[in-house]
Write an enzyme that holds these catalytic residues in place. Sequence first.
Site, PDB file in Angstrom:
ATOM      1  N   HIS A   1      -1.844  -5.396   1.533  1.00 28.14           N
ATOM      2  CA  HIS A   1      -3.081  -6.169   1.403  1.00 28.14           C
ATOM      3  C   HIS A   1      -2.702  -7.554   0.927  1.00 28.14           C
ATOM      4  O   HIS A   1      -1.800  -7.690   0.096  1.00 28.14           O
ATOM      5  CB  HIS A   1      -4.013  -5.531   0.366  1.00 28.14           C
ATOM      6  CG  HIS A   1      -5.027  -6.496  -0.174  1.00 28.14           C
ATOM      7  ND1 HIS A   1      -6.165  -6.813   0.524  1.00 28.14           N
ATOM      8  CD2 HIS A   1      -5.039  -7.266  -1.294  1.00 28.14           C
ATOM      9  CE1 HIS A   1      -6.852  -7.730  -0.176  1.00 28.14           C
ATOM     10  NE2 HIS A   1      -6.179  -8.015  -1.281  1.00 28.14           N
TER      11      HIS A   1
ATOM     12  N   ASN B   1      -1.779  -0.099   6.925  1.00 26.20           N
ATOM     13  CA  ASN B   1      -1.216  -1.369   7.384  1.00 26.20           C
ATOM     14  C   ASN B   1      -0.319  -2.052   6.351  1.00 26.20           C
ATOM     15  O   ASN B   1      -0.216  -3.280   6.308  1.00 26.20           O
ATOM     16  CB  ASN B   1      -2.332  -2.296   7.885  1.00 26.20           C
ATOM     17  CG  ASN B   1      -3.448  -2.465   6.872  1.00 26.20           C
ATOM     18  OD1 ASN B   1      -3.294  -2.081   5.719  1.00 26.20           O
ATOM     19  ND2 ASN B   1      -4.548  -3.057   7.298  1.00 26.20           N
TER      20      ASN B   1
ATOM     21  N   TYR C   1     -12.367  -3.299  -3.222  1.00 26.46           N
ATOM     22  CA  TYR C   1     -12.949  -3.269  -1.870  1.00 26.46           C
ATOM     23  C   TYR C   1     -14.476  -3.246  -1.932  1.00 26.46           C
ATOM     24  O   TYR C   1     -15.119  -2.497  -1.225  1.00 26.46           O
ATOM     25  CB  TYR C   1     -12.428  -2.048  -1.109  1.00 26.46           C
ATOM     26  CG  TYR C   1     -11.028  -2.227  -0.543  1.00 26.46           C
ATOM     27  CD1 TYR C   1     -10.667  -3.376   0.178  1.00 26.46           C
ATOM     28  CD2 TYR C   1     -10.065  -1.231  -0.691  1.00 26.46           C
ATOM     29  CE1 TYR C   1      -9.395  -3.538   0.705  1.00 26.46           C
ATOM     30  CE2 TYR C   1      -8.774  -1.386  -0.154  1.00 26.46           C
ATOM     31  CZ  TYR C   1      -8.455  -2.542   0.539  1.00 26.46           C
ATOM     32  OH  TYR C   1      -7.193  -2.688   1.069  1.00 26.46           O
TER      33      TYR C   1
ATOM     34  N   LYS D   1       0.843  -1.206   0.000  1.00 30.25           N
ATOM     35  CA  LYS D   1       0.000   0.000   0.000  1.00 30.25           C
ATOM     36  C   LYS D   1       0.882   1.261   0.000  1.00 30.25           C
ATOM     37  O   LYS D   1       2.111   1.182   0.211  1.00 30.25           O
ATOM     38  CB  LYS D   1      -0.908  -0.038   1.226  1.00 30.25           C
ATOM     39  CG  LYS D   1      -1.889  -1.223   1.235  1.00 30.25           C
ATOM     40  CD  LYS D   1      -2.834  -1.141   2.440  1.00 30.25           C
ATOM     41  CE  LYS D   1      -3.809  -2.300   2.471  1.00 30.25           C
ATOM     42  NZ  LYS D   1      -4.845  -2.134   3.530  1.00 30.25           N
TER      43      LYS D   1
ATOM     44  N   GLU E   1      -9.341 -10.598  -7.499  1.00 32.11           N
ATOM     45  CA  GLU E   1      -8.498  -9.407  -7.343  1.00 32.11           C
ATOM     46  C   GLU E   1      -7.386  -9.357  -8.405  1.00 32.11           C
ATOM     47  O   GLU E   1      -7.014  -8.276  -8.864  1.00 32.11           O
ATOM     48  CB  GLU E   1      -7.894  -9.391  -5.937  1.00 32.11           C
ATOM     49  CG  GLU E   1      -8.964  -9.191  -4.868  1.00 32.11           C
ATOM     50  CD  GLU E   1      -8.472  -9.483  -3.455  1.00 32.11           C
ATOM     51  OE1 GLU E   1      -7.276  -9.798  -3.275  1.00 32.11           O
ATOM     52  OE2 GLU E   1      -9.301  -9.396  -2.524  1.00 32.11           O
TER      53      GLU E   1
HETATM   54  N1  LIG Z   1     -12.725   0.162  10.866  1.00 31.74           N
HETATM   55  C1  LIG Z   1     -11.863   0.609   9.945  1.00 31.74           C
HETATM   56  N2  LIG Z   1     -11.426   1.884   9.971  1.00 31.74           N
HETATM   57  C2  LIG Z   1     -10.561   2.337   9.053  1.00 31.74           C
HETATM   58  N3  LIG Z   1     -10.044   1.581   8.056  1.00 31.74           N
HETATM   59  C3  LIG Z   1     -10.422   0.303   7.989  1.00 31.74           C
HETATM   60  C4  LIG Z   1     -11.354  -0.262   8.925  1.00 31.74           C
HETATM   61  N4  LIG Z   1     -11.538  -1.574   8.598  1.00 31.74           N
HETATM   62  C5  LIG Z   1     -10.784  -1.802   7.517  1.00 31.74           C
HETATM   63  N5  LIG Z   1     -10.094  -0.687   7.147  1.00 31.74           N
HETATM   64  C6  LIG Z   1      -9.173  -0.557   6.013  1.00 31.74           C
HETATM   65  O1  LIG Z   1      -9.693  -1.311   4.932  1.00 31.74           O
HETATM   66  C7  LIG Z   1      -8.813  -2.382   4.585  1.00 31.74           C
HETATM   67  C8  LIG Z   1      -9.616  -3.611   4.215  1.00 31.74           C
HETATM   68  O2  LIG Z   1     -10.295  -4.098   5.323  1.00 31.74           O
HETATM   69  P1  LIG Z   1     -10.515  -5.664   5.533  1.00 31.74           P
HETATM   70  O3  LIG Z   1     -11.575  -5.833   6.546  1.00 31.74           O
HETATM   71  O4  LIG Z   1     -10.659  -6.306   4.183  1.00 31.74           O
HETATM   72  O5  LIG Z   1      -9.129  -6.066   6.238  1.00 31.74           O
HETATM   73  P2  LIG Z   1      -7.905  -6.904   5.755  1.00 31.74           P
HETATM   74  O6  LIG Z   1      -8.368  -8.050   4.923  1.00 31.74           O
HETATM   75  O7  LIG Z   1      -7.032  -7.175   6.916  1.00 31.74           O
HETATM   76  O8  LIG Z   1      -7.139  -5.836   4.884  1.00 31.74           O
HETATM   77  P3  LIG Z   1      -6.778  -5.934   3.374  1.00 31.74           P
HETATM   78  O9  LIG Z   1      -8.061  -6.268   2.630  1.00 31.74           O
HETATM   79  O10 LIG Z   1      -6.243  -4.570   3.046  1.00 31.74           O
HETATM   80  O11 LIG Z   1      -5.755  -7.033   3.324  1.00 31.74           O
HETATM   81  C9  LIG Z   1      -7.942  -2.574   5.831  1.00 31.74           C
HETATM   82  O12 LIG Z   1      -6.704  -3.140   5.519  1.00 31.74           O
HETATM   83  C10 LIG Z   1      -7.802  -1.157   6.318  1.00 31.74           C
HETATM   84  O13 LIG Z   1      -6.817  -0.454   5.575  1.00 31.74           O
END
Ligand SMILES: Nc1ncnc2c1ncn2[C@@H]1O[C@H](COP(=O)(O)OP(=O)(O)OP(=O)(O)O)[C@@H](O)[C@H]1O
Length: 142
Positions: free
Chosen positions: A122, A119, A52, A12, A133
């Site tokens: 992804h 974070n 997303y 990211k 994806e």
């Molecule tokens: N409550 C929240 N507040 C802010 N940002 C969030 C929140 N939940 C998720 N995100 C953002 O959206 C991304 C996608 O959320 P998801 O629930 O798919 O988590 P993930 O699978 O761990 O992450 P990713 O899909 O990026 O690997 C997260 O990585 C984070 O950057």
Amino acid sequence: MMTEERTLMLVKPDGVASGHVGDVITRIENRRFKITAIRTLTASPEELRVHYQQLVGKSFYSGIEDFMTSGPIVAMIISGSDVVESIRKMTGPTDPAEAPAGTIRGDFARGWGDGPIQNVVHSSDSIESAEREIKIWFPDEK
Ligand SMILES: Nc1ncnc2c1ncn2[C@@H]1O[C@H](COP(=O)(O)OP(=O)(O)OP(=O)(O)O)[C@@H](O)[C@H]1O
């Protein structure tokens, strides 16, 4: 039996800006996984809405969009046995504050708290998600 499969990882904008692309690639290669495609790009809001799709309706989605389009990202297709689950484990939990040492998020994330969760990476959460994806970020891949 473990089958050969592939997954998608995105480094990211925070991971690229803080110079952790090489660290992430080294961890993947040290686990003997193969990076079979890689590209640097800046995501468009349209691509992100497809990627997303389950989060588009959430209150925090605009923060995710602003963050994910804020700078270049590096997209990779990674292949190997059991690669989806292995790369998810190496990624660590969504919230970097909860991510253990040894995970990419635990070791390399800098910012959390208010706003979008930054974070570092992804990674796809299932074989089906990975194939969906990969089509978004590598439209020419079979
Ligand atoms: N409550 C929240 N507040 C802010 N940002 C969030 C929140 N939940 C998720 N995100 C953002 O959206 C991304 C996608 O959320 P998801 O629930 O798919 O988590 P993930 O699978 O761990 O992450 P990713 O899909 O990026 O690997 C997260 O990585 C984070 O950057």
